[in-house]
Motif scaffolding. Sequence first.
Motif, mmCIF file in Angstrom:
data_model
loop_
_atom_site.group_PDB
_atom_site.id
_atom_site.type_symbol
_atom_site.label_atom_id
_atom_site.label_comp_id
_atom_site.label_asym_id
_atom_site.label_seq_id
_atom_site.Cartn_x
_atom_site.Cartn_y
_atom_site.Cartn_z
ATOM 1 N N PRO A 180 0.813 -1.222 0.000
ATOM 2 C CA PRO A 180 0.000 0.000 0.000
ATOM 3 C C PRO A 180 0.843 1.266 0.000
ATOM 4 C CG PRO A 180 0.082 -0.945 2.197
ATOM 5 C CD PRO A 180 0.787 -1.914 1.304
ATOM 6 N N SER A 226 -2.721 4.234 -7.418
ATOM 7 C CA SER A 226 -3.993 4.819 -7.849
ATOM 8 C C SER A 226 -3.800 6.147 -8.564
ATOM 9 C CB SER A 226 -4.929 4.998 -6.637
ATOM 10 O OG SER A 226 -5.298 3.752 -6.104
ATOM 11 N N ASP A 265 -10.048 -2.053 -7.423
ATOM 12 C CA ASP A 265 -9.656 -2.244 -6.026
ATOM 13 C C ASP A 265 -10.941 -2.223 -5.206
ATOM 14 O OD1 ASP A 265 -8.648 -2.261 -3.478
ATOM 15 O OD2 ASP A 265 -7.047 -0.830 -3.887
ATOM 16 N N ARG A 286 -11.656 -3.411 -2.454
ATOM 17 C CA ARG A 286 -11.481 -3.459 -1.004
ATOM 18 C C ARG A 286 -11.278 -2.047 -0.446
ATOM 19 N NH1 ARG A 286 -10.144 -9.073 -0.107
ATOM 20 N NH2 ARG A 286 -9.799 -10.063 -2.134
ATOM 21 N N LYS A 287 -10.463 -1.250 -1.141
ATOM 22 C CA LYS A 287 -10.240 0.136 -0.736
ATOM 23 C C LYS A 287 -10.319 1.039 -1.971
ATOM 24 C CE LYS A 287 -7.385 -0.884 3.311
ATOM 25 N NZ LYS A 287 -6.074 -0.664 3.989
ATOM 26 N N THR A 331 -10.833 4.149 -4.523
ATOM 27 C CA THR A 331 -10.529 5.584 -4.411
ATOM 28 C C THR A 331 -10.973 6.399 -5.618
ATOM 29 O OG1 THR A 331 -8.314 5.272 -5.357
ATOM 30 C CG2 THR A 331 -8.498 5.145 -2.956
ATOM 31 N N CYS A 359 -15.891 1.523 -8.388
ATOM 32 C CA CYS A 359 -15.992 0.199 -7.770
ATOM 33 C C CYS A 359 -17.428 -0.233 -7.593
ATOM 34 C CB CYS A 359 -15.260 0.220 -6.430
ATOM 35 S SG CYS A 359 -15.625 -1.176 -5.356
ATOM 36 N N ILE A 409 -19.090 -2.182 -2.171
ATOM 37 C CA ILE A 409 -18.005 -3.121 -1.885
ATOM 38 C C ILE A 409 -18.588 -4.507 -1.624
ATOM 39 C CG2 ILE A 409 -16.156 -3.699 -0.275
ATOM 40 C CD1 ILE A 409 -15.696 -0.721 0.112
ATOM 41 N N PRO A 467 -5.657 -3.847 -6.371
ATOM 42 C CA PRO A 467 -5.019 -3.849 -5.049
ATOM 43 C C PRO A 467 -3.546 -4.263 -5.127
ATOM 44 C CG PRO A 467 -7.109 -5.025 -5.007
ATOM 45 C CD PRO A 467 -6.776 -4.797 -6.441
#
Length: 230
Positions: free
Chosen positions: A56, A61, A84, A86-87, A89, A129, A132, A164
């Motif tokens: 990370p 990104s 991504d 999961r997280k 942006t 995304c 989630i 990710p």
Amino acid sequence: MRRGKKQLNNKNVRHLITKLNPRSPISEQFKTIRTNLQFSSVDTELKSMLVTSSGPSEGKSSTTANLAIVFAQQGKKVLLVDADMRKPTLHYTFRADNRRGLSSVLVAETSLKDAVTSSDVGGLDLLTCGPIPPNPSELLGSKAMETMIANAQLEYDIVLFDTPPVLAVTDAQILANMCDGAIMVVRSKQTEYDAAQKAKELLEVGNAKLLGVVLNDREQKKGHYYYYGT
């Protein structure tokens, strides 16, 4: 609350340097990366690419977003996808609606056409995304994902995925097998050599065609431009 919003805006300004200052040295280096990618595919056309990192906070990104912008500035029709799940942006960076997106398409709640939104950069569309999901890896490795990529490539010159970190989860490996190429981002003075090497090996296990590595935050020396920095 106001202070937090101001900090987010400043962060986005830094992320989208190719949009806000397309003649800056950093923007020029993104154009150089674009050119190098095009030269790397003389014999085979690159229609789909993913960008990842070993861990990370290495800048993947912002790299993905700026690459998408410089391809669009060249006149390409580009789809930037936030894979991504999961997280995510992308919706923050472009201030886009995230009530539906990639996850919505993959579970057949909406069509790709209806999930895509336009950006304020000419030629650049976004697929955020979406909600989630509890099973990102399974969705990314599904037949629905293969179908989505195939349909996107019919509509766009370039489909660019933000994924990710490789060492965190298997998502990038799974998607690498479906894309024409992969780009790995490393951060100067942060990314450990062993971590980058392990990430490279895992991508190769996933049958990725590694197109190159972007070095982020290299220290600027007098008389030289950054290779890339944010």
